[in-house]
Design a protein around this motif. Structure first.
Motif, mmCIF file in Angstrom:
data_model
loop_
_atom_site.group_PDB
_atom_site.id
_atom_site.type_symbol
_atom_site.label_atom_id
_atom_site.label_comp_id
_atom_site.label_asym_id
_atom_site.label_seq_id
_atom_site.Cartn_x
_atom_site.Cartn_y
_atom_site.Cartn_z
ATOM 1 N N ALA A 60 52.472 40.176 32.909
ATOM 2 C CA ALA A 60 53.078 39.580 31.716
ATOM 3 C C ALA A 60 53.373 38.101 31.936
ATOM 4 C CB ALA A 60 54.353 40.338 31.343
ATOM 5 N N GLU A 61 53.860 37.773 33.112
ATOM 6 C CA GLU A 61 54.149 36.373 33.417
ATOM 7 C C GLU A 61 52.864 35.548 33.459
ATOM 8 O OE1 GLU A 61 56.618 33.107 34.336
ATOM 9 O OE2 GLU A 61 56.993 35.099 33.502
ATOM 10 N N LEU A 62 51.827 36.128 34.040
ATOM 11 C CA LEU A 62 50.545 35.430 34.102
ATOM 12 C C LEU A 62 49.990 35.182 32.702
ATOM 13 C CD1 LEU A 62 48.189 34.297 35.760
ATOM 14 C CD2 LEU A 62 47.260 36.608 35.878
ATOM 15 N N THR A 63 50.090 36.198 31.828
ATOM 16 C CA THR A 63 49.621 36.033 30.451
ATOM 17 C C THR A 63 50.407 34.943 29.738
ATOM 18 O OG1 THR A 63 48.989 38.369 30.371
ATOM 19 C CG2 THR A 63 49.233 37.229 28.276
ATOM 20 N N ARG A 64 51.744 34.961 29.955
ATOM 21 C CA ARG A 64 52.571 33.946 29.313
ATOM 22 C C ARG A 64 52.217 32.548 29.807
ATOM 23 N NH1 ARG A 64 56.753 30.877 30.208
ATOM 24 N NH2 ARG A 64 56.914 31.555 32.382
ATOM 25 N N LEU A 65 51.976 32.428 31.119
ATOM 26 C CA LEU A 65 51.628 31.123 31.671
ATOM 27 C C LEU A 65 50.262 30.645 31.168
ATOM 28 C CD1 LEU A 65 52.857 31.561 35.365
ATOM 29 C CD2 LEU A 65 53.891 30.151 33.579
ATOM 30 N N GLN A 66 49.328 31.579 31.030
ATOM 31 C CA GLN A 66 48.021 31.201 30.507
ATOM 32 C C GLN A 66 48.129 30.708 29.064
ATOM 33 O OE1 GLN A 66 45.668 34.714 31.138
ATOM 34 N NE2 GLN A 66 45.011 34.091 33.185
ATOM 35 N N GLU A 67 48.902 31.442 28.261
ATOM 36 C CA GLU A 67 49.093 31.009 26.879
ATOM 37 C C GLU A 67 49.798 29.658 26.817
ATOM 38 O OE1 GLU A 67 49.474 35.489 24.928
ATOM 39 O OE2 GLU A 67 51.209 34.169 25.074
ATOM 40 N N GLU A 68 50.767 29.469 27.671
ATOM 41 C CA GLU A 68 51.486 28.192 27.703
ATOM 42 C C GLU A 68 50.549 27.060 28.125
ATOM 43 O OE1 GLU A 68 55.455 26.202 29.813
ATOM 44 O OE2 GLU A 68 54.923 28.302 30.160
ATOM 45 N N LEU A 69 49.661 27.348 29.090
ATOM 46 C CA LEU A 69 48.716 26.336 29.524
ATOM 47 C C LEU A 69 47.765 25.947 28.399
ATOM 48 C CD1 LEU A 69 47.454 24.609 31.746
ATOM 49 C CD2 LEU A 69 46.105 26.603 32.436
ATOM 50 N N VAL A 70 47.301 26.950 27.636
ATOM 51 C CA VAL A 70 46.412 26.660 26.512
ATOM 52 C C VAL A 70 47.118 25.795 25.478
ATOM 53 C CG1 VAL A 70 45.159 27.693 24.576
ATOM 54 C CG2 VAL A 70 45.006 28.727 26.844
ATOM 55 N N GLN A 71 48.395 26.121 25.175
ATOM 56 C CA GLN A 71 49.147 25.326 24.212
ATOM 57 C C GLN A 71 49.339 23.898 24.710
ATOM 58 O OE1 GLN A 71 52.759 27.473 23.496
ATOM 59 N NE2 GLN A 71 51.760 29.160 22.405
ATOM 60 N N LEU A 72 49.615 23.744 26.002
ATOM 61 C CA LEU A 72 49.798 22.408 26.560
ATOM 62 C C LEU A 72 48.503 21.594 26.493
ATOM 63 C CD1 LEU A 72 52.027 23.231 29.672
ATOM 64 C CD2 LEU A 72 52.722 22.012 27.608
ATOM 65 N N GLU A 73 47.373 22.250 26.767
ATOM 66 C CA GLU A 73 46.097 21.544 26.692
ATOM 67 C C GLU A 73 45.778 21.111 25.266
ATOM 68 O OE1 GLU A 73 43.797 23.706 30.455
ATOM 69 O OE2 GLU A 73 43.396 24.320 28.394
ATOM 70 N N GLU A 74 46.061 21.990 24.297
ATOM 71 C CA GLU A 74 45.838 21.617 22.898
ATOM 72 C C GLU A 74 46.752 20.469 22.493
ATOM 73 O OE1 GLU A 74 44.486 26.045 21.262
ATOM 74 O OE2 GLU A 74 46.425 25.186 20.731
ATOM 75 N N GLY A 75 48.005 20.539 22.927
ATOM 76 C CA GLY A 75 48.922 19.451 22.633
ATOM 77 C C GLY A 75 48.463 18.137 23.245
#
Length: 208
Positions: A34-49
């Motif tokens: 779950a933490e890995l999934t959350r971090l991956q999603e956060e990384l994608v959002q940061l890259e888009e930002g």
């Protein structure tokens, strides 16, 4: 039975401990996933930002940098009276047509020059046409020839032109249509031969 009781109790304790450890291990795995999934999603959002911010920075950077000499042009325009600006605009429109016409002429000149040069090169090359090649070859033959035979002979004589059978056949049919060649059939095969010179002379005399 009293002697087996301590051993059975120890085994049961170990089994229970293993069961608890296994459950805890699986919970930690679920938490890590779950933490890995959350971090991956956060990384994608940061890259888009980051992409959005970079684009905004480029736009703002282009807007903040004025074009060279723009401020000087604005100051000069402000110092010129309105009447003079109107006159200069009229003169610009009148004289602006000449550069456009020259540009159009410049674009057309290379095209005409290219076409003329191509025509000159073809004319200067002096290469015979397909009709001349076909009729010239058949004139030297004693027997009628098929399109494939004519194409093979011309390929051997003119390897740089590599004539195709379809091109040769069309040329032969054009020669028949113009009364220069004769067509004859032997079974399913079609053969071509030149029209005798006497018939050509007679046709020319009747046409006069």
């Amino acid at each position: 039975m009293s002697e087996n009781t301590p051993t059975s109790g120890i085994s049961a304790d170990y089994a229970q401990r293993i069961t608890d450890d296994l459950a805890a291990n699986r919970r930690e795995q679920d938490r890590a996933r779950a933490e890995l999934t959350r971090l991956q999603e956060e990384l994608v959002q940061l890259e888009e930002g980051e992409q959005i911010l970079v684009k905004m920075q480029e736009v703002l950077g282009a807007a903040e940098k004025p074009a060279p000499g723009r401020s000087k042009v604005r100051k000069a325009a402000a110092s010129v009276p309105a009447a003079r600006r109107a006159k200069s605009g009229t003169a610009t429109r009148k004289t602006g047509d000449a550069p456009k016409s020259r540009a159009r002429a410049g674009r057309q000149a290379p095209a005409g020059k290219t076409a003329a040069s191509k025509a000159a090169s073809l004319k200067g090359a002096g290469e015979p046409t397909w009709r001349e090649l076909v009729t010239g070859y058949l004139a030297d033959q004693r027997e009628p020839k098929s399109a494939a035979e004519v194409a093979a002979a011309l390929t051997e004589a003119h390897p740089q032109r590599t004539p195709q059978v379809t091109v040769v056949r069309n040329t032969l049919e054009q020669g028949v249509a113009h009364g220069l060649l004769e067509r004859s059939k032997q079974g399913r095969s079609v053969y071509y031969s030149p029209v005798p010179a006497s018939e050509l002379e007679a046709a020319g005399a009747s046409a006069k």
